[in-house]
Structure formats: C-alpha cells, structure tokens
Design a protein around this motif. Structure first.
Motif, PDB file in Angstrom:
ATOM      1  N   HIS A   1       0.835  -1.199   0.000  1.00 50.44           N
ATOM      2  CA  HIS A   1       0.000   0.000   0.000  1.00 50.44           C
ATOM      3  C   HIS A   1       0.873   1.254   0.000  1.00 50.44           C
ATOM      4  O   HIS A   1       1.822   1.367   0.806  1.00 50.44           O
ATOM      5  N   PRO A   2       0.608   2.208  -0.884  1.00 52.15           N
ATOM      6  CA  PRO A   2       1.470   3.392  -0.997  1.00 52.15           C
ATOM      7  C   PRO A   2       1.502   4.264   0.252  1.00 52.15           C
ATOM      8  O   PRO A   2       2.456   5.013   0.463  1.00 52.15           O
ATOM      9  N   ALA A   3       0.474   4.184   1.092  1.00 46.68           N
ATOM     10  CA  ALA A   3       0.435   5.010   2.295  1.00 46.68           C
ATOM     11  C   ALA A   3       0.997   4.300   3.525  1.00 46.68           C
ATOM     12  O   ALA A   3       1.007   4.860   4.618  1.00 46.68           O
ATOM     13  N   ARG A   4       1.470   3.068   3.339  1.00 46.40           N
ATOM     14  CA  ARG A   4       2.033   2.322   4.462  1.00 46.40           C
ATOM     15  C   ARG A   4       3.297   3.024   4.966  1.00 46.40           C
ATOM     16  O   ARG A   4       4.078   3.539   4.170  1.00 46.40           O
ATOM     17  N   PRO A   5       3.520   3.071   6.285  1.00 44.53           N
ATOM     18  CA  PRO A   5       4.735   3.726   6.793  1.00 44.53           C
ATOM     19  C   PRO A   5       6.004   3.084   6.239  1.00 44.53           C
ATOM     20  O   PRO A   5       6.098   1.855   6.152  1.00 44.53           O
ATOM     21  N   HIS A   6       6.952   3.914   5.835  1.00 47.82           N
ATOM     22  CA  HIS A   6       8.226   3.452   5.304  1.00 47.82           C
ATOM     23  C   HIS A   6       9.323   3.596   6.351  1.00 47.82           C
ATOM     24  O   HIS A   6       9.095   4.143   7.431  1.00 47.82           O
ATOM     25  N   SER A   7      10.507   3.162   5.996  1.00 50.29           N
ATOM     26  CA  SER A   7      11.627   3.206   6.946  1.00 50.29           C
ATOM     27  C   SER A   7      11.862   4.608   7.482  1.00 50.29           C
ATOM     28  O   SER A   7      12.118   4.791   8.679  1.00 50.29           O
ATOM     29  N   VAL A   8      11.790   5.621   6.608  1.00 46.67           N
ATOM     30  CA  VAL A   8      12.031   6.990   7.073  1.00 46.67           C
ATOM     31  C   VAL A   8      11.008   7.410   8.122  1.00 46.67           C
ATOM     32  O   VAL A   8      11.324   8.194   9.028  1.00 46.67           O
ATOM     33  N   ASP A   9       9.779   6.895   8.030  1.00 48.34           N
ATOM     34  CA  ASP A   9       8.746   7.233   9.008  1.00 48.34           C
ATOM     35  C   ASP A   9       9.073   6.620  10.365  1.00 48.34           C
ATOM     36  O   ASP A   9       8.919   7.275  11.409  1.00 48.34           O
ATOM     37  N   TYR A  10       9.527   5.359  10.354  1.00 50.25           N
ATOM     38  CA  TYR A  10       9.902   4.712  11.616  1.00 50.25           C
ATOM     39  C   TYR A  10      11.109   5.400  12.233  1.00 50.25           C
ATOM     40  O   TYR A  10      11.147   5.633  13.451  1.00 50.25           O
ATOM     41  N   ILE A  11      12.078   5.735  11.423  1.00 51.15           N
ATOM     42  CA  ILE A  11      13.275   6.398  11.939  1.00 51.15           C
ATOM     43  C   ILE A  11      12.922   7.770  12.513  1.00 51.15           C
ATOM     44  O   ILE A  11      13.385   8.155  13.586  1.00 51.15           O
ATOM     45  N   ARG A  12      12.069   8.497  11.811  1.00 47.63           N
ATOM     46  CA  ARG A  12      11.685   9.838  12.272  1.00 47.63           C
ATOM     47  C   ARG A  12      10.988   9.780  13.631  1.00 47.63           C
ATOM     48  O   ARG A  12      11.222  10.630  14.500  1.00 47.63           O
ATOM     49  N   GLU A  13      10.150   8.763  13.836  1.00 46.49           N
ATOM     50  CA  GLU A  13       9.364   8.688  15.059  1.00 46.49           C
ATOM     51  C   GLU A  13      10.098   7.991  16.210  1.00 46.49           C
ATOM     52  O   GLU A  13       9.856   8.312  17.375  1.00 46.49           O
ATOM     53  N   LEU A  14      10.969   7.040  15.886  1.00 46.04           N
ATOM     54  CA  LEU A  14      11.544   6.193  16.931  1.00 46.04           C
ATOM     55  C   LEU A  14      12.999   6.503  17.278  1.00 46.04           C
ATOM     56  O   LEU A  14      13.449   6.189  18.379  1.00 46.04           O
ATOM     57  N   ILE A  15      13.729   7.094  16.355  1.00 46.33           N
ATOM     58  CA  ILE A  15      15.163   7.288  16.560  1.00 46.33           C
ATOM     59  C   ILE A  15      15.465   8.755  16.853  1.00 46.33           C
ATOM     60  O   ILE A  15      15.180   9.642  16.034  1.00 46.33           O
ATOM     61  N   VAL A  16      16.037   9.001  18.010  1.00 45.54           N
ATOM     62  CA  VAL A  16      16.395  10.357  18.425  1.00 45.54           C
ATOM     63  C   VAL A  16      17.828  10.656  17.978  1.00 45.54           C
ATOM     64  O   VAL A  16      18.705   9.789  18.048  1.00 45.54           O
TER      65      VAL A  16
ATOM     66  N   GLU B   1      -1.113  -5.145  13.621  1.00 46.62           N
ATOM     67  CA  GLU B   1      -1.360  -3.863  12.962  1.00 46.62           C
ATOM     68  C   GLU B   1      -2.736  -3.346  13.366  1.00 46.62           C
ATOM     69  O   GLU B   1      -3.626  -4.127  13.741  1.00 46.62           O
ATOM     70  N   PRO B   2      -2.956  -2.039  13.286  1.00 45.36           N
ATOM     71  CA  PRO B   2      -4.294  -1.494  13.530  1.00 45.36           C
ATOM     72  C   PRO B   2      -5.303  -2.092  12.542  1.00 45.36           C
ATOM     73  O   PRO B   2      -4.915  -2.549  11.458  1.00 45.36           O
ATOM     74  N   VAL B   3      -6.569  -2.109  12.914  1.00 49.62           N
ATOM     75  CA  VAL B   3      -7.601  -2.616  12.008  1.00 49.62           C
ATOM     76  C   VAL B   3      -7.569  -1.812  10.706  1.00 49.62           C
ATOM     77  O   VAL B   3      -7.592  -0.584  10.721  1.00 49.62           O
ATOM     78  N   GLY B   4      -7.475  -2.526   9.592  1.00 55.38           N
ATOM     79  CA  GLY B   4      -7.398  -1.845   8.304  1.00 55.38           C
ATOM     80  C   GLY B   4      -5.978  -1.654   7.811  1.00 55.38           C
ATOM     81  O   GLY B   4      -5.765  -1.077   6.746  1.00 55.38           O
ATOM     82  N   GLY B   5      -4.988  -2.134   8.571  1.00 58.86           N
ATOM     83  CA  GLY B   5      -3.605  -2.044   8.121  1.00 58.86           C
ATOM     84  C   GLY B   5      -2.845  -0.870   8.708  1.00 58.86           C
ATOM     85  O   GLY B   5      -3.438   0.087   9.223  1.00 58.86           O
ATOM     86  N   ALA B   6      -1.529  -0.940   8.606  1.00 59.16           N
ATOM     87  CA  ALA B   6      -0.667   0.092   9.198  1.00 59.16           C
ATOM     88  C   ALA B   6      -0.921   1.470   8.602  1.00 59.16           C
ATOM     89  O   ALA B   6      -0.720   2.489   9.263  1.00 59.16           O
ATOM     90  N   HIS B   7      -1.385   1.508   7.348  1.00 59.40           N
ATOM     91  CA  HIS B   7      -1.597   2.799   6.690  1.00 59.40           C
ATOM     92  C   HIS B   7      -2.793   3.560   7.252  1.00 59.40           C
ATOM     93  O   HIS B   7      -2.910   4.763   7.052  1.00 59.40           O
ATOM     94  N   ARG B   8      -3.695   2.865   7.967  1.00 61.09           N
ATOM     95  CA  ARG B   8      -4.886   3.540   8.520  1.00 61.09           C
ATOM     96  C   ARG B   8      -4.574   4.222   9.851  1.00 61.09           C
ATOM     97  O   ARG B   8      -5.269   5.157  10.228  1.00 61.09           O
ATOM     98  N   ASP B   9      -3.582   3.727  10.554  1.00 57.80           N
ATOM     99  CA  ASP B   9      -3.187   4.349  11.824  1.00 57.80           C
ATOM    100  C   ASP B   9      -1.679   4.192  11.956  1.00 57.80           C
ATOM    101  O   ASP B   9      -1.181   3.288  12.630  1.00 57.80           O
ATOM    102  N   ARG B  10      -0.949   5.072  11.306  1.00 57.51           N
ATOM    103  CA  ARG B  10       0.502   4.973  11.253  1.00 57.51           C
ATOM    104  C   ARG B  10       1.137   5.070  12.646  1.00 57.51           C
ATOM    105  O   ARG B  10       2.088   4.342  12.952  1.00 57.51           O
ATOM    106  N   GLU B  11       0.617   5.938  13.482  1.00 59.31           N
ATOM    107  CA  GLU B  11       1.188   6.118  14.813  1.00 59.31           C
ATOM    108  C   GLU B  11       1.089   4.840  15.637  1.00 59.31           C
ATOM    109  O   GLU B  11       2.041   4.443  16.314  1.00 59.31           O
ATOM    110  N   ALA B  12      -0.067   4.180  15.576  1.00 54.50           N
ATOM    111  CA  ALA B  12      -0.252   2.940  16.335  1.00 54.50           C
ATOM    112  C   ALA B  12       0.659   1.838  15.805  1.00 54.50           C
ATOM    113  O   ALA B  12       1.247   1.077  16.581  1.00 54.50           O
ATOM    114  N   ALA B  13       0.787   1.749  14.484  1.00 57.53           N
ATOM    115  CA  ALA B  13       1.651   0.731  13.884  1.00 57.53           C
ATOM    116  C   ALA B  13       3.101   0.937  14.298  1.00 57.53           C
ATOM    117  O   ALA B  13       3.806  -0.018  14.666  1.00 57.53           O
TER     118      ALA B  13
END
Length: 321
Positions: A66-81, A267-279
């Motif tokens: 899915h094109p809106a699924r979180p990518h590596s840059v999204d995980y790094i941005r949110e999780l890596i300080v 994953e959140p109901v409906g896939g990671a792209h529906r709730d990126r923060e929860a995923a």
C-alpha cells in the motif's frame, strides 16, 4: 485522499456515504443526521474488521505494498532520536535504496538500516523503489561492521520487492554483495533485530534480515520471489499471482508456523496505513522487547544463537510441512 485497494470497495462506498452525509449536515445546519451517521460508521467499522480478519495471501500482498504504508524513514523519524545518517560504501558510491545511520532508541545507541521505497514519484525515483544495488549492500556491511566494532546493536527495517536486477548492478557484483551482507549479519557479535514492515523480497531482503530476531508486521510478506515472478516462472502467466501467493506461504502467519520468523507484530484494524502512529508504536514495543533479551549476553553467545536459528530452519522446515 485515502487510497482503497480492490477488495476494499464496499468499505470505500460506505466511507464515501459517511463523508457526503457529514458534508450535508454541515451545510444545512438544522438537519440532524447523527443517528444515520452513527449507523453508517458502525457498519463501515464492522465491514473493515471482517474484511481484514479474513485476508487471503494475495490481499495481504496488496496491503504490504500500500502506498500510504509507513516506510523506513517514518519509523526512523518517530523512533530514533538524534539520527545521524551515514552514506556511501567507500568503494563505488551512495545508494539511497538503503538508508542507515546511528541514533538513540529508547535511550540506547543503535545502528539502523532500512530499505526506503519513497513516498511520491520523485522520492521513488531517488530511492529506486527500495531496490538496492551492490553499493547499497556494501554500505550496509560497512555500517554493520562499524556497529560490531563499537558494540552497538543493529536494527534493520525490511521493505523491498527485491534487489535491483539491472545490468549495472550485475556488473558491479550484485550476488556477491548480497552474499557478503548476509554473511556479515550472521557474523555480528552484537544483537540484531530485523522487522519486515512491508515487502521482504528475495535476497534483497535477507541481506539485512539474517538477525537474532526476525519480526513481521501482521499484513507484511516475506518471500523468495514476488508472486508475479513465481507465476511467470511456474505458469508462464503473471495473472496467476494470486495462486502463487497462496502456495508460496509468504504471510507472517504461515512463516511463524514454519519457524522462519519469531514474532508477528499486530497492525491497527485496516492495516498500518490507517493508523501509522499505532503501527509504529507496536513496532517500537516489539523491537524493545527483542533487544532486551540480549542485554546480558556476550558476543559469542549472541552470534551462536543467530547461526543456530538459521541452521534450524533448514533442519526442521521439512517436518513443519
């Protein structure tokens, strides 16, 4: 606008009606449609839950892409300080299909590697759709060796259809680069955790996924070849991709049963792209637990556990079938 997959059409129709009624209610002010909206929302949520509860392997493949699924840059941005990107393989050049660098994850220093597909047309071209060339895997080797030298755990985020199959990649030693990257993973004396966040395709994935713990998001896939590629080889017909996906055992649920992976991340109901923060939060919790398992272990024990894990797959897989 939300992108809907083919099998989500009934959900799309319901959510479209909800949007229309919401706009109508706002426009006319005096018309009360709260009850109707509540019923539609409940119906849409039920349809979403039922649909995602019974996805077949081909539908899971579509969700993983899915094109809106979180990518590596999204995980790094949110999780890596304090993430510090490190580039280049010191042999040929930089390959943005694999990104990597140092940062802080929950208070511990980690080396992060990840395939990056890109979020828009320009980004996809810049990152080559997440399909790495030899210099990408040689960069991964360089960063993993650096992490090993300084006793830093490695976290890899896997999301690729496969290594780049172009002529220039073959000329620069694609197979050798993948093999050396896989060998480097297995030789590390520091903990390594790999998470399949979307597609885990072929050697392009295993090159940074031969880890102590291999985790998969609930609707991700991990395979030796894409369903389309398998269908083209087996039946000379790529339209049989659904049949190939079903028979290849590429879903997280199948691979956990076969012992190829260690854990499924919900994953959140409906896939990671529906709730990126929860995923992303679910991935964070799973990686933290996996890294914590190895905090008190010495390098030799960590390396042996990883090697034994992959040897056991080959020894026990026939019985699992």
């Amino acid at each position: 606008m939300r992108t809907y997959l083919d099998f989500e059409k009934p959900i799309a129709e319901l959510e479209s009606k909800i949007a229309e009624l919401s706009a109508l209610g706002e426009g006319e002010g005096g018309v009360s449609i709260k009850d109707e909206l509540a019923k539609l929302r409940e119906k849409a949520q039920t349809a979403l839950e039922e649909t995602y509860r019974s996805l077949d392997p081909w539908q899971k493949t579509q969700v993983a892409r899915h094109p809106a699924r979180p990518h590596s840059v999204d995980y790094i941005r949110e999780l890596i300080v304090d993430f510090m990107p490190l580039g280049g393989d010191r042999y040929f050049g930089e390959d943005l299909a694999i990104i990597g660098g140092l940062g802080q994850f929950n208070g511990r220093t980690v080396m992060v590697l990840g395939h990056e597909k890109g979020a828009d047309t320009q980004g996809r071209l810049r990152h080559n759709f997440g399909m790495a060339k030899p210099e990408g895997y040689r960069k991964a080797v360089r960063l993993m060796q650096m992490a090993d030298r300084f006793g830093i755990p490695v976290v890899s985020l896997v999301d690729t259809a496969g290594a780049y199959p172009g002529i220039e990649a073959e000329e620069r030693g694609q197979a050798e680069a993948i093999a050396r990257s896989t060998d480097c993973c297995l030789a590390l004396s520091v903990p390594m955790v790999a998470v399949v966040i979307g597609e885990g395709g072929s050697g392009g994935a295993i090159a940074i996924a031969a880890a102590n713990r291999v985790l998969m998001l609930e609707h991700s896939i991990y395979s030796v070849i894409s369903p389309e590629g398998a269908a083209s080889i087996l039946w000379r017909d790529s339209s049989k991709a659904r049949d190939a996906a079903t028979n290849m055992k590429i879903t997280a649920q199948d691979l956990l049963q076969l012992g190829v992976i260690d854990q499924i991340i919900p994953e959140p109901v409906g896939g990671a792209h529906r709730d990126r923060e929860a995923a992303i939060s679910n991935v964070s919790d799973a990686v933290e637990r996996a890294l914590s398992e190895f905090e008190s272990q010495e390098g030799q024990a960590i390396r042996k556990q990883r090697q034994d894990k992959f040897l056991a797959i080959g020894r026990t897989l026939p019985a699992a079938r």
